[in-house]
Enzyme design. Structure first.
Site, PDB file in Angstrom:
ATOM      1  N   THR A   3      43.629  45.307  47.682  1.00 56.16           N
ATOM      2  CA  THR A   3      44.075  44.190  48.217  1.00 56.16           C
ATOM      3  C   THR A   3      45.216  43.835  47.668  1.00 56.16           C
ATOM      4  O   THR A   3      46.224  43.357  48.483  1.00 56.16           O
ATOM      5  CB  THR A   3      43.041  42.819  47.817  1.00 56.16           C
ATOM      6  OG1 THR A   3      41.557  43.248  48.106  1.00 56.16           O
ATOM      7  CG2 THR A   3      43.576  41.640  48.402  1.00 56.16           C
ATOM      8  N   THR A  49      40.755  50.756  40.003  1.00 55.98           N
ATOM      9  CA  THR A  49      40.691  52.367  40.094  1.00 55.98           C
ATOM     10  C   THR A  49      41.884  52.795  39.262  1.00 55.98           C
ATOM     11  O   THR A  49      41.792  53.775  38.372  1.00 55.98           O
ATOM     12  CB  THR A  49      40.610  52.850  41.366  1.00 55.98           C
ATOM     13  OG1 THR A  49      39.486  52.261  42.104  1.00 55.98           O
ATOM     14  CG2 THR A  49      40.376  54.478  41.278  1.00 55.98           C
ATOM     15  N   VAL A  50      43.011  52.239  39.683  1.00 58.45           N
ATOM     16  CA  VAL A  50      44.406  52.714  38.983  1.00 58.45           C
ATOM     17  C   VAL A  50      44.179  52.593  37.547  1.00 58.45           C
ATOM     18  O   VAL A  50      44.650  53.299  36.860  1.00 58.45           O
ATOM     19  CB  VAL A  50      45.667  52.193  39.860  1.00 58.45           C
ATOM     20  CG1 VAL A  50      46.932  52.268  38.927  1.00 58.45           C
ATOM     21  CG2 VAL A  50      45.562  52.474  41.023  1.00 58.45           C
ATOM     22  N   ASP A  93      40.226  42.280  36.173  1.00 57.68           N
ATOM     23  CA  ASP A  93      38.863  42.514  35.618  1.00 57.68           C
ATOM     24  C   ASP A  93      38.860  41.577  34.226  1.00 57.68           C
ATOM     25  O   ASP A  93      39.854  41.432  33.626  1.00 57.68           O
ATOM     26  CB  ASP A  93      38.306  43.840  35.480  1.00 57.68           C
ATOM     27  CG  ASP A  93      38.503  44.550  36.892  1.00 57.68           C
ATOM     28  OD1 ASP A  93      37.642  43.689  37.633  1.00 57.68           O
ATOM     29  OD2 ASP A  93      38.668  45.808  37.143  1.00 57.68           O
TER      30      ASP A  93
END
Length: 299
Positions: free
Chosen positions: A93, A69-70, A274
């Site tokens: 996490t 998200t960041v 990712d």
């Protein structure tokens, strides 16, 4: 009128975001005339929300979620003509950037201790047409780590990454890379090449102790390994922190570079956890690119 936008990933942190969203909204209301909350529903939403906030020239944009998200919010703000100030409340996490900015990993404490007066600048990394705020990793071990399932992250925390990496070591292979770093050409054989911006990697603090949030540098790390034994020899160097090249680890600060492979291989770089773009990869740092709120301790 000062406006803030709070971008929330409801699925982050084992779905804790909903619990903390109202607390964050109330806290931000102490500093801003208007607080607009936007919840993400699918990948890319946070980036679009951040771009819209920049277009509207709001004062500040906050992310509530994990590293993904960041990354999305930062990607939405990067290289915009007007860039709002950036802040975040970590829920995931690992949260490497949060650790590097001394933001509490306890969401309630991170929210309650927020102060609009604590602000500094933040470097952003650019990789091809994408952006990163922490790490780009290329090789078998990084690929295995980026493939860790959400359920494993929730159950084991940052230990899940370590477990996955250890498993991959047994099947690890090396690759022939060519690097152009600040005008210098290097050829290396390695199982893992890592580009980092922050001192904290994978939740382990001070892996790159020299790295600062706004020092204008990227940091190249790579394993000097050709066998499993070589790979294992690098672990103590990594654990104690890397600030120079050793017999087991290559290290070099830089600002701009390019990475290619001498032979074709099915590798998928990991960007902030990712899957990233295909090789070749072009890197550069965008120095002091954002104004960012930091935690309760001095940087």
């Amino acid at each position: 009128m000062k406006k803030a936008v709070l971008i929330v990933n409801p699925s982050s942190g084992n779905e804790e975001a909903v619990e903390y969203e109202s607390q964050a909204e109330r806290k931000l209301s102490l500093f801003f005339d208007e607080v607009e909350v936007k919840r993400t529903e699918e990948k890319g939403d946070a980036t679009q929300f951040a771009k819209q906030a920049a277009k509207e020239k709001v004062d500040s944009v906050f992310a509530m979620g994990g590293d993904g998200t960041v990354n999305e919010v930062i990607s939405g703000l990067a290289e915009q003509d007007y860039r709002p100030k950036f802040g975040f409340f970590p829920l995931g996490t690992v949260n490497d950037l949060g650790r590097s900015l001394n933001i509490s990993m306890n969401p309630q404490k991170a929210i309650s201790s927020f102060d609009v007066e604590r602000i500094t600048t933040l470097d952003i990394g650019k990789i091809n047409a994408d952006y990163f705020m922490n790490i780009v990793a290329i090789g078998g071990i990084p690929e295995a780590i980026s493939d860790v399932e959400v359920e494993e992250k929730t159950k084991f925390g940052k230990l899940a990454y370590f477990i996955s990496g250890v498993k991959q070591v047994l099947n690890n292979k090396t690759y022939h890379f060519q690097l152009e770093i600040d005008g210098e050409t290097m050829e290396i054989e390695s199982s893992a090449v890592v580009i980092v911006l922050t001192r904290t990697v994978g939740g382990f603090q001070n892996i790159v102790p020299e790295a600062k949030a706004n020092d204008g540098n990227l940091y190249l790390l790579y394993l000097k390994d050709q066998t499993i034994t070589d790979t294992l020899k690098s672990v103590p160097d990594i654990v104690k922190g890397v600030d120079q090249s050793t017999d087991n680890i290559g290290y070099k600060p830089f600002t701009k570079g390019r990475l290619t492979m001498k032979a074709e291989a099915d590798l998928h770089p990991s960007v902030d956890g990712d899957e990233g773009p295909e090789l070749p990869l072009d890197f550069e740092v965008l120095p002091q690119h954002l104004k960012v709120y930091f935690g309760s301790e001095s940087l």
